[in-house]
Write a protein that holds these residues in place. Structure first.
Motif, PDB file in Angstrom:
ATOM      1  N   CYS A   1     -32.442  -2.915  28.115  1.00 50.87           N
ATOM      2  CA  CYS A   1     -33.017  -2.122  28.838  1.00 50.87           C
ATOM      3  C   CYS A   1     -32.871  -1.301  27.429  1.00 50.87           C
ATOM      4  N   LYS A   2     -32.310  -1.310  26.728  1.00 47.97           N
ATOM      5  CA  LYS A   2     -32.549  -0.394  24.935  1.00 47.97           C
ATOM      6  C   LYS A   2     -33.545  -0.791  24.810  1.00 47.97           C
TER       7      LYS A   2
ATOM      8  N   LYS B   1     -30.809  -2.019  35.106  1.00 51.44           N
ATOM      9  CA  LYS B   1     -30.024  -0.667  35.093  1.00 51.44           C
ATOM     10  C   LYS B   1     -29.216  -1.320  36.239  1.00 51.44           C
TER      11      LYS B   1
ATOM     12  N   ALA C   1     -23.442  -7.056  31.413  1.00 48.84           N
ATOM     13  CA  ALA C   1     -23.700  -6.433  31.048  1.00 48.84           C
ATOM     14  C   ALA C   1     -24.391  -5.703  30.005  1.00 48.84           C
ATOM     15  N   SER C   2     -23.503  -6.410  29.023  1.00 46.99           N
ATOM     16  CA  SER C   2     -24.163  -6.323  27.466  1.00 46.99           C
ATOM     17  C   SER C   2     -25.481  -6.457  27.275  1.00 46.99           C
TER      18      SER C   2
ATOM     19  N   PHE D   1     -38.292   6.723  20.556  1.00 48.66           N
ATOM     20  CA  PHE D   1     -38.895   5.893  22.362  1.00 48.66           C
ATOM     21  C   PHE D   1     -40.169   5.370  22.445  1.00 48.66           C
TER      22      PHE D   1
ATOM     23  N   ARG E   1     -18.603   3.414  30.291  1.00 50.80           N
ATOM     24  CA  ARG E   1     -18.057   3.754  31.500  1.00 50.80           C
ATOM     25  C   ARG E   1     -17.676   2.005  31.582  1.00 50.80           C
ATOM     26  N   LEU E   2     -18.764   1.383  31.031  1.00 51.91           N
ATOM     27  CA  LEU E   2     -18.786  -0.436  31.071  1.00 51.91           C
ATOM     28  C   LEU E   2     -17.118  -0.202  29.408  1.00 51.91           C
TER      29      LEU E   2
ATOM     30  N   LEU F   1     -38.339   4.252  33.541  1.00 48.98           N
ATOM     31  CA  LEU F   1     -38.784   4.083  32.126  1.00 48.98           C
ATOM     32  C   LEU F   1     -39.765   4.521  32.333  1.00 48.98           C
TER      33      LEU F   1
ATOM     34  N   LEU G   1     -28.058   5.328  30.383  1.00 43.61           N
ATOM     35  CA  LEU G   1     -28.026   4.057  29.653  1.00 43.61           C
ATOM     36  C   LEU G   1     -26.811   3.835  29.115  1.00 43.61           C
TER      37      LEU G   1
ATOM     38  N   LYS H   1     -36.084  -1.958  26.003  1.00 41.58           N
ATOM     39  CA  LYS H   1     -37.280  -1.575  26.629  1.00 41.58           C
ATOM     40  C   LYS H   1     -37.352  -0.168  26.119  1.00 41.58           C
ATOM     41  N   LEU H   2     -36.691   0.456  26.152  1.00 42.88           N
ATOM     42  CA  LEU H   2     -36.585   2.294  25.505  1.00 42.88           C
ATOM     43  C   LEU H   2     -37.284   1.848  23.861  1.00 42.88           C
TER      44      LEU H   2
ATOM     45  N   TYR I   1     -36.868  -3.051  34.352  1.00 41.83           N
ATOM     46  CA  TYR I   1     -35.769  -2.169  33.624  1.00 41.83           C
ATOM     47  C   TYR I   1     -35.355  -1.051  34.479  1.00 41.83           C
TER      48      TYR I   1
ATOM     49  N   ASN J   1     -43.167   5.141  29.943  1.00 35.83           N
ATOM     50  CA  ASN J   1     -43.733   5.038  29.065  1.00 35.83           C
ATOM     51  C   ASN J   1     -44.834   4.399  28.651  1.00 35.83           C
TER      52      ASN J   1
ATOM     53  N   VAL K   1     -20.415  -2.459  36.621  1.00 40.71           N
ATOM     54  CA  VAL K   1     -20.050  -1.314  35.867  1.00 40.71           C
ATOM     55  C   VAL K   1     -19.430  -0.705  37.453  1.00 40.71           C
ATOM     56  N   LYS K   2     -19.795  -0.325  38.450  1.00 32.31           N
ATOM     57  CA  LYS K   2     -18.322   0.403  39.453  1.00 32.31           C
ATOM     58  C   LYS K   2     -17.888  -0.906  39.735  1.00 32.31           C
TER      59      LYS K   2
ATOM     60  N   LEU L   1     -23.454   4.838  30.986  1.00 31.24           N
ATOM     61  CA  LEU L   1     -23.370   3.305  32.011  1.00 31.24           C
ATOM     62  C   LEU L   1     -22.228   2.261  30.780  1.00 31.24           C
TER      63      LEU L   1
ATOM     64  N   LEU M   1     -27.182  -3.979  36.010  1.00 29.59           N
ATOM     65  CA  LEU M   1     -25.791  -3.467  34.652  1.00 29.59           C
ATOM     66  C   LEU M   1     -24.647  -1.847  36.620  1.00 29.59           C
ATOM     67  N   GLU M   2     -25.452  -1.279  36.177  1.00 28.53           N
ATOM     68  CA  GLU M   2     -24.376  -0.294  37.562  1.00 28.53           C
ATOM     69  C   GLU M   2     -24.087  -1.138  38.623  1.00 28.53           C
TER      70      GLU M   2
ATOM     71  N   ILE N   1     -27.708  -4.019  29.289  1.00 24.95           N
ATOM     72  CA  ILE N   1     -27.647  -3.258  28.212  1.00 24.95           C
ATOM     73  C   ILE N   1     -28.817  -3.394  26.962  1.00 24.95           C
TER      74      ILE N   1
END
Lengths: 466, 63
Positions: free
Chosen positions: B44-45, B10, B37-38, A179, A295-296, A150, A289, B47-48, B6, A152, B17-18, A292, B13-14, B41
């Motif tokens: 993180c989103k 992440k 996990a949701s 963004f 994948r989730l 991140l 993201l 934050k972006l 973040y 920004n 998922v793994k 991920l 989350l990884e 996500i």
């Protein structure tokens, strides 16, 4: 006698002629430019200097001029070839004529320039600076920093009025993915002698904010090529290389890679390109993201589908095997029942047969027994009848004999024949033992009794036969 | 989660998922993990793409 003498102008004309005669052609000169300025008429005035080996003391100096009509051609050519404005501090190879003017004195008039020499000089200088940074072990420090996923919050070093800065902000704010960027301008002079110092000061100001920022952008307005020499400076490069945040350079020139570009984490050619680098980085982050998330979702769905199908398969197997088992058990029980019924019947039949046989046998043997017994009884009866008759006859004989004998031996008969009975105290005695003298004994005769007193006892004198 | 960075989010989350992909996840745990996990996500989103007013203010106050 008055010695001949020159007026100043006469002398200067002599010098002028001597110089022209001695140095009649155009000569290629290596020198560093200094104090370059262009007047309103488009003439360029400058100083040529030569420094000592250490680059400190000036050991030669000459005035120079590039006339307007020449300068108008040479200047763009030089910029085009070198990516570098014709300015002070450049090592140049110029073709000059050597002039001496009565009024203005010594000066070198530039008639041509060889930009490749300057290019070589710039490149050599860069190599020197890069080598030094390498030797000091700082060359790759900034490049080795990792741009956070991140990224920004960005500190921007730029001239606040530069068009490039506006381009940069536009690009960042209007990024299509939406963004969020937090940019902060740290103003600096981006051109000329003060720029090095000014940019370093801006870096120090950013450093004061600790870890608030994720990265630094050093950008410079686009437009015409200009003086890049400050971006080849050792001091600036050393500061940037050792700066704790990744530095992205975008100093607005296409062709040259300055020392700053080399030490920076990433090089963008223009401020817009720098903005694109940040946007692309966040795009990558967002994509990761999304991947991920994808994948989730897919794995979770897959897992649920698998679980469901596992359950279904389990339940199918359960039903299948249960019913198989039931069928098998039912069959087994039926078989057992059939078997049992069968063998029961068999047993019954056997028992029945046995009983019947037994009955028959029994009846048979009973009958035989009865028959036999009957026979035997008849036989016995016969035998009995027969022997009874014999026996009765014999008995009669016997009884007649006995009667005769009894009659013969009866006491009366015996007494008749002369025998007597001796009694003592009413009892018959048959022995003389125990009898005492003086005791009374009775003697019974056939026709009466007598009582006697015992005179003596003893053994009989003779045996008499009866 | 508010104080989480973040990269921390992440990473977590990884890891989730793994572990789901590795098939190590118990179905009973799955729901909770997917929920977490949701949240990560979303975090993180945000934050972006969502402006943090506090950060913006800090930036403006910066001398």
């Amino acid at each position: 006698m008055v010695e001949p003498s020159f007026s100043l102008s006469e002398l200067n004309r002599q010098v002028k002629n001597a110089v022209r005669d001695a140095l009649p052609e155009a000569y290629w000169l290596r020198a560093e430019t200094s104090d370059v300025r262009v007047n309103r008429n488009g003439h360029c005035y400058l100083e040529f200097v030569e420094k000592d080996e250490l680059g400190h003391a000036i050991i030669a100096k000459a005035r120079g001029v590039i006339w307007g009509n020449t300068y108008r051609l040479l200047s763009p050519f030089f910029e085009q070839e070198t990516g570098q404005q014709f300015t002070s501090g450049l090592n140049v190879l110029v073709q000059v004529t050597v002039d001496f003017h009565e009024l203005y004195g010594f000066s070198l008039t530039v008639v041509d320039i060889d930009p490749s020499f300057t290019l070589g000089e710039i490149a050599r200088n860069r190599q020197r600076v890069l080598k030094r940074l390498e030797e000091e072990g700082v060359l790759r420090l900034n490049r080795e920093l990792e741009l956070p996923e991140l990224t920004n919050r960005i500190a921007v070093i730029s001239s606040p009025t530069a068009a490039g800065y506006e381009d940069f902000r536009d690009q960042m704010e209007n990024n299509p993915a939406g963004f969020v960027f937090y940019t902060k301008l740290f103003p600096a002079v981006m051109q000329g002698e003060r720029s090095e110092e000014s940019i370093i000061a801006a870096l120090e100001a950013i450093f004061q904010h600790g870890d608030f920022f994720h990265a630094v952008a050093i950008i410079r307005g686009g437009g015409a090529t200009s003086d890049l020499s400050c971006f080849d400076s050792y001091n600036l490069a050393a500061n940037v290389a050792q700066f704790p945040l990744p530095v992205i350079s975008g100093i607005g020139h296409e062709r040259d890679v300055t020392v700053l570009d080399v030490v920076a984490h990433t090089r963008g050619k223009t401020p817009t390109a720098v903005a694109e680098i940040f946007i692309a980085h966040l795009t990558k982050t967002a994509t990761e993201l999304d991947v991920l998330q994808e994948r989730l979702v897919s794995r979770t769905q897959g897992l649920l589908v698998e679980e469901r199908s596992d359950l279904l398969s389990l339940s199918n197997r359960l039903v299948h095997h249960s019913s198989l088992y039931l069928q098998r058990e039912t069959a087994a029980i039926q078989q057992l029942a059939t078997g049992a019924r069968h063998s029961f019947r068999q047993v019954l039949q056997k028992e029945f047969a046995y009983l019947q046989e037994a009955m028959i046998t029994t009846r048979h043997s009973t009958r035989r027994l009865l028959d036999e017994e009957g026979h035997r009884l008849i036989q016995a009866k016969r035998t009995l009848q027969h022997s009874s008759r014999v026996e009765l006859r014999d008995e009669r004989h016997f009884l007649e004999n006995v009667e005769q004998f009894v009659r013969m031996v009866s006491p009366a008969n015996v007494l008749k024949r002369g025998y007597t009975l001796t009694l003592k105290d009413g009892k018959i005695i048959t022995t003389s033992k125990g009898l005492q003298e003086g005791e009374l004994i009775e003697t019974r005769f056939r026709d009466g009794d007598v009582t006697s007193v015992i005179q003596s006892t003893g053994l009989p004198s003779t045996e008499s036969e009866v | 989660m508010a104080k989480m960075s973040y990269s921390e989010a992440k990473k977590e989350l990884e890891a989730i998922v793994k572990s789901i992909e590795a098939g190590e996840m118990d179905v009973d745990l799955l729901t909770a993990k997917v929920k977490r996990a949701s949240e990560l996500i979303t975090f993180c989103k945000e934050k972006l793409t969502t402006t943090d007013e506090e950060l913006q203010k800090l930036l403006e106050e910066m001398a």
